[in-house]
Design a protein around this motif. Structure first.
Motif, PDB file in Angstrom:
ATOM      1  N   VAL A 153       0.821  -1.202   0.000  1.00  0.00           N
ATOM      2  CA  VAL A 153       0.000   0.000   0.000  1.00  0.00           C
ATOM      3  C   VAL A 153       0.860   1.261   0.000  1.00  0.00           C
ATOM      4  O   VAL A 153       0.590   2.209  -0.713  1.00  0.00           O
ATOM      5  N   GLU A 154       1.928   1.205   0.818  1.00  0.00           N
ATOM      6  CA  GLU A 154       2.745   2.413   0.905  1.00  0.00           C
ATOM      7  C   GLU A 154       3.804   2.403  -0.210  1.00  0.00           C
ATOM      8  O   GLU A 154       4.855   1.809  -0.079  1.00  0.00           O
ATOM      9  N   ALA A 155       3.478   3.054  -1.333  1.00  0.00           N
ATOM     10  CA  ALA A 155       4.422   3.077  -2.446  1.00  0.00           C
ATOM     11  C   ALA A 155       5.297   4.319  -2.339  1.00  0.00           C
ATOM     12  O   ALA A 155       5.098   5.302  -3.032  1.00  0.00           O
ATOM     13  N   ALA A 156       6.231   4.279  -1.402  1.00  0.00           N
ATOM     14  CA  ALA A 156       7.108   5.438  -1.204  1.00  0.00           C
ATOM     15  C   ALA A 156       8.053   5.562  -2.376  1.00  0.00           C
ATOM     16  O   ALA A 156       8.349   4.586  -3.061  1.00  0.00           O
ATOM     17  N   LYS A 157       8.520   6.793  -2.597  1.00  0.00           N
ATOM     18  CA  LYS A 157       9.513   7.005  -3.650  1.00  0.00           C
ATOM     19  C   LYS A 157      10.770   6.215  -3.340  1.00  0.00           C
ATOM     20  O   LYS A 157      11.305   5.505  -4.155  1.00  0.00           O
ATOM     21  N   ILE A 158      11.232   6.395  -2.105  1.00  0.00           N
ATOM     22  CA  ILE A 158      12.441   5.713  -1.657  1.00  0.00           C
ATOM     23  C   ILE A 158      12.073   4.830  -0.471  1.00  0.00           C
ATOM     24  O   ILE A 158      11.469   5.302   0.487  1.00  0.00           O
TER      25      ILE A 158
END
Ligand code: ADP
Ligand code: ASP
Ligand code: MG
Length: 409
Positions: free
Chosen positions: A248-253
């Motif tokens: 769910v958490e598609a962080a950049k990095i």
């Protein structure tokens, strides 16, 4: 009723008391009704101690004898853990790699698992026993003991989980999960609840030693649910390594990895003609030296400079091979530096976000950190810098990309 494979690393079995704690933890799980197969490492420091003993005798010890030697560490802990389990009324049986036929190729010290005959393990589970398997070791087709590379007990655990079709493979260690970077270097590092196989594989390949690379590869390939947890704290969810779609958490990095085991070699003033890369890297490959980053400059004066990185332990070997190549090719000079490290940003979100590389370079330049080499892929950017900048580089990047904060992207 679930079947769980639980792996306990060196620190977690580092003393008799800790082994007794592991036994209590395994029993609690067992009492909940799950079947448990345990994989253990040697007591912390033991594998290094054994390697040290061999080095006192030989600079070039036989790989076969080294594996016979270093595999003994895990034989101690499987037996002690079974004794501890039996003392608290939990039926248990220990097995070495050979006894459960963890069949590998014959590449001593870096063997690959090819097959596991799980019949004995299954029979024990059926009989209600906890099975305790020695991590890190296997046996080749000739019956010789092999080992799977440093940190290899992780791979044993995942391979056992795959062979037994376990419901989850739990890696218990001295941190409570996978962090945005090594919490020993950046105290602000944040625990990730989830990370994709792809990112974890990249982090492990780029130097995060929390999981062995092959363990992650194996888990991805056989779709083994993998979780990293603390062996010292109760109740945490740890970090789940999961398929990309679930995240769910598609962080950049997702994180920052670094590798201290790097060294750089440059051959200057090489006549620039077709085949030069092969002439330089061919003999390096023939000597079984793995090359990581490669940079060849645009030629001027009909000559070019060629730089590549290798593992620091192979630096001297690579340097002497390169000096010979340099003489043969009529190159100007060979220079090397074994005081470098590699820092990498990793994240699947990079695919869809521009500007990450420039922000990375800006951050490092503000700190006065000179970048010596750069390499990129879809989901990572790596830079080579002087080793004195490791902490500063990691911390300033961690801060610049707000990794201590929960992502809202
Ligand atoms: P074990 O002996 O249990 O296998 P390891 O020492 O191999 O344990 O792995 C755990 C260590 O990995 C931690 O103590 C931590 O310093 C290091 N580490 C490196 N990168 C990370 C990261 N991104 N997240 C968590 N731990 C990390
Ligand atoms: N004991 C081995 C090592 O120190 C394997 C492991 O701990 O996973 O590398
Ligand atoms: Mg480890």
């Amino acid at each position: 009723m679930a079947l769980i494979v639980q792996k306990f690393g060196g620190t977690s079995v580092g003393s008799v008391e800790r082994i007794q704690n592991v036994a209590q933890r395994v029993k609690r799980h067992r009492d909940q009704g799950d079947d448990v197969v345990v994989v253990v490492s040697a007591m912390s420091g033991e594998t290094n101690r054994l390697i040290g003993l061999a080095k006192e005798i030989s600079d070039t010890p036989s790989p076969r004898e080294m594996d016979v030697l270093v595999s003994t560490g895990e034989q101690v802990t499987i037996a002690l853990l079974c004794l501890a389990l039996q003392e608290i009324g939990c039926a248990a049986r220990s097995y070495t790699g050979a006894q459960v036929h963890i069949l590998t190729d014959s590449a001593h010290s870096k063997a690959r698992i090819m097959d596991i005959d799980h019949a004995r393990v299954c029979a024990d589970i059926k009989a209600g026993r906890v099975v305790v398997v020695a991590g890190f070791q296997g046996v080749d087709q000739h019956g010789d003991i092999t080992t799977l590379g440093r940190g290899g007990s992780d791979t044993t655990a995942v391979a056992m989980a795959a062979a037994l079709d376990a419901d989850e493979c739990q890696i218990f260690t001295d941190v409570d999960g996978v962090y945005t970077t090594d919490p020993r270097v950046e105290p602000q590092a944040r625990k990730l609840n989830r990370i994709t196989f792809e990112e974890m594989l990249e982090m492990a390949s780029l130097g995060s030693k929390v999981l062995q690379i092959r363990a992650v590869e194996f888990a991805g390939k056989y779709n083994v649910p993998l979780r990293v947890l603390s062996s010292f704290e109760d109740g945490g969810e740890g970090t789940l390594i999961s398929l990309e779609e679930d995240v769910v958490e598609a962080a950049k990095i997702s994180g920052i990895a670094f590798n201290r085991d790097e060294a750089k070699l440059t051959i200057r003033g090489v006549p620039d003609h077709p085949g030069i890369a092969y002439q330089i890297l061919g003999p390096i490959g023939d000597a079984n030296i793995e090359v990581d980053m490669i940079v060849q400059n645009i030629a001027h004066d009909d000559t070019t400079d060629f730089t590549f990185t290798v593992n620091r332990s192979e630096y001297n070997k690579a340097l002497s091979i390169l000096e010979k190549i340099s003489a043969d090719l009529g190159a100007r000079e060979v220079v090397g530096d074994d005081k470098i490290i590699k820092i990498s940003l990793v994240g699947v979100g990079m695919r869809s976000h521009a500007g990450i590389a420039s922000k990375m370079f800006e951050t490092l330049s503000k700190e006065g950190i000179n970048i010596q080499m750069i390499s990129t892929s879809e989901i990572k950017i790596s830079v080579v810098v002087d080793e004195k900048y490791l902490e500063l580089g990691v911390r300033s990047l961690h801060d610049a990309f707000d990794l201590a904060e929960e992502s809202t992207a």
